[in-house]
Design a protein around this motif. Structure first.
Motif, PDB file in Angstrom:
ATOM      1  N   PHE A 291      10.980  38.050  26.881  1.00 45.97           N
ATOM      2  CA  PHE A 291      11.496  37.698  27.991  1.00 45.97           C
ATOM      3  C   PHE A 291      12.887  36.638  27.894  1.00 45.97           C
ATOM      4  O   PHE A 291      13.851  36.778  28.659  1.00 45.97           O
ATOM      5  N   ALA A 292      12.783  36.009  27.005  1.00 45.26           N
ATOM      6  CA  ALA A 292      13.685  35.175  26.381  1.00 45.26           C
ATOM      7  C   ALA A 292      15.057  35.995  26.059  1.00 45.26           C
ATOM      8  O   ALA A 292      16.108  35.515  26.612  1.00 45.26           O
TER       9      ALA A 292
ATOM     10  N   LEU B 297      15.338  25.593  27.498  1.00 42.24           N
ATOM     11  CA  LEU B 297      15.178  26.811  27.210  1.00 42.24           C
ATOM     12  C   LEU B 297      14.924  27.086  25.848  1.00 42.24           C
ATOM     13  O   LEU B 297      14.256  28.017  25.252  1.00 42.24           O
ATOM     14  N   ALA B 298      15.654  26.392  24.925  1.00 42.39           N
ATOM     15  CA  ALA B 298      15.672  26.369  23.431  1.00 42.39           C
ATOM     16  C   ALA B 298      14.062  26.131  23.133  1.00 42.39           C
ATOM     17  O   ALA B 298      13.619  26.700  22.197  1.00 42.39           O
ATOM     18  N   LEU B 299      13.451  25.074  23.571  1.00 46.05           N
ATOM     19  CA  LEU B 299      12.109  24.955  23.284  1.00 46.05           C
ATOM     20  C   LEU B 299      10.929  25.776  23.861  1.00 46.05           C
ATOM     21  O   LEU B 299      10.020  26.289  23.174  1.00 46.05           O
ATOM     22  N   LEU B 300      11.444  26.079  25.098  1.00 48.49           N
ATOM     23  CA  LEU B 300      10.331  27.194  25.633  1.00 48.49           C
ATOM     24  C   LEU B 300      10.521  28.418  25.025  1.00 48.49           C
ATOM     25  O   LEU B 300       9.533  29.161  24.763  1.00 48.49           O
TER      26      LEU B 300
ATOM     27  N   LEU C 105       9.732  31.426  33.986  1.00 50.87           N
ATOM     28  CA  LEU C 105      11.069  31.069  33.906  1.00 50.87           C
ATOM     29  C   LEU C 105      12.054  32.099  33.472  1.00 50.87           C
ATOM     30  O   LEU C 105      13.329  32.146  33.973  1.00 50.87           O
ATOM     31  N   PHE C 106      11.811  32.460  32.353  1.00 49.22           N
ATOM     32  CA  PHE C 106      12.948  33.335  31.741  1.00 49.22           C
ATOM     33  C   PHE C 106      12.992  34.544  32.873  1.00 49.22           C
ATOM     34  O   PHE C 106      14.009  35.272  32.780  1.00 49.22           O
ATOM     35  N   GLY C 107      11.635  35.266  33.289  1.00 50.39           N
ATOM     36  CA  GLY C 107      11.845  36.216  34.244  1.00 50.39           C
ATOM     37  C   GLY C 107      12.296  35.903  35.287  1.00 50.39           C
ATOM     38  O   GLY C 107      13.244  36.730  35.883  1.00 50.39           O
TER      39      GLY C 107
END
Length: 254
Positions: free
Chosen positions: A161-162, A209-212, A231-233
């Motif tokens: 997803f990322a 976003l980097a850590l997620l 979140l990425f979706g």
């Protein structure tokens, strides 16, 4: 999906970027190769957030197809393609091509890397459990073999997803600035901006976003999976909608 975008999704660029991602993660553990007594899970954790693979991943996800619209628009191919396929189908194909290719890059690299780790190292969750305890997403890996496999599958899904979002973010920019360089470099910029936003604001940890992307947000397995896919979706869907709206307008005047 149009044949040209299908070729991008399953073409050499995806496999080359997946291989490079795999090699970057492998490079991070070279110093551990003479320690076969380590657990595969510990080695995997050391290959992640602090390594080059995570930092370069946004660029690798964007390379196969994020610049497809920019390339076709600037060379004049988009107009005849729209006449043959229709505007909606053409734009939908660009979104699907970018999303799938971007997601496949880390997913394929992860699966190959997981397989290699379990050839080089042993399955031994006891050591990691003593090191990491019962906090965070990794805790599920200590709940038997199915929990162990669920942890790795969760990582693959979050990375997919990322990667999907990183590729679509480049595609969005190409609708405003049909420039190949902007399309493939924008995800790297967004990656760094996410880190800076976290340090300069009070946004929740999972919004980094980097850590997620690396599931390092101090949430449980279910919470991390929900945050990552959600979140990425959501960002991917937003990016796809913005791209379609702007690109449709641009093509109207092409």
């Amino acid at each position: 999906m149009l044949p040209s975008d299908r070729r991008r999704v399953f073409g050499p660029w995806v496999w080359a970027c997946a291989l490079l991602y795999f090699l970057l993660r492998f490079y991070n553990i070279l110093y551990m190769l003479d320690e076969p007594e380590n657990s595969a899970l510990i080695v995997f954790q050391f290959s992640g957030t602090l390594g080059l693979g995570a930092q370069i991943l946004p660029l690798l996800c964007a390379l196969p197809a994020a610049g497809a619209f920019a390339r076709e628009y600037t060379c004049g191919f988009s107009s005849p393609a729209v006449l043959r396929a229709g505007k909606s189908r053409y734009l939908r194909s660009k979104v699907l091509g970018a999303a799938l290719s971007g997601g496949l890059v880390p997913a394929v690299g992860d699966i190959a890397f997981f397989a290699l780790l379990h050839v080089l190292y042993r399955y031994d969750p006891a050591g990691p459990e003593a090191l990491y305890g019962s906090e965070g997403m990794i805790a599920v890996a200590f709940a038997g073999i199915w929990g162990y496999l669920s942890f790795f599958l969760g990582i693959v899904l979050i990375h997919f997803f990322a990667g999907m979002f990183w590729a679509l973010s480049g595609l969005v920019v190409s609708a405003w600035f049909p420039n190949l360089l902007w399309a493939v470099c924008t995800p790297l910029i967004l990656y760094q901006v996410s880190i800076e936003l976290y340090y300069w604001t009070e946004i929740p940890l999972f919004c980094n976003l980097a850590l997620l992307q690396e599931a390092e947000v101090d949430l449980s397995f279910g919470g991390t999976l929900l945050a990552g896919l959600g979140l990425f979706g959501l960002l991917s869907a937003l990016a796809a909608g913005v791209f379609a709206r702007r690109a449709k307008r641009r093509l109207s005047y092409a």
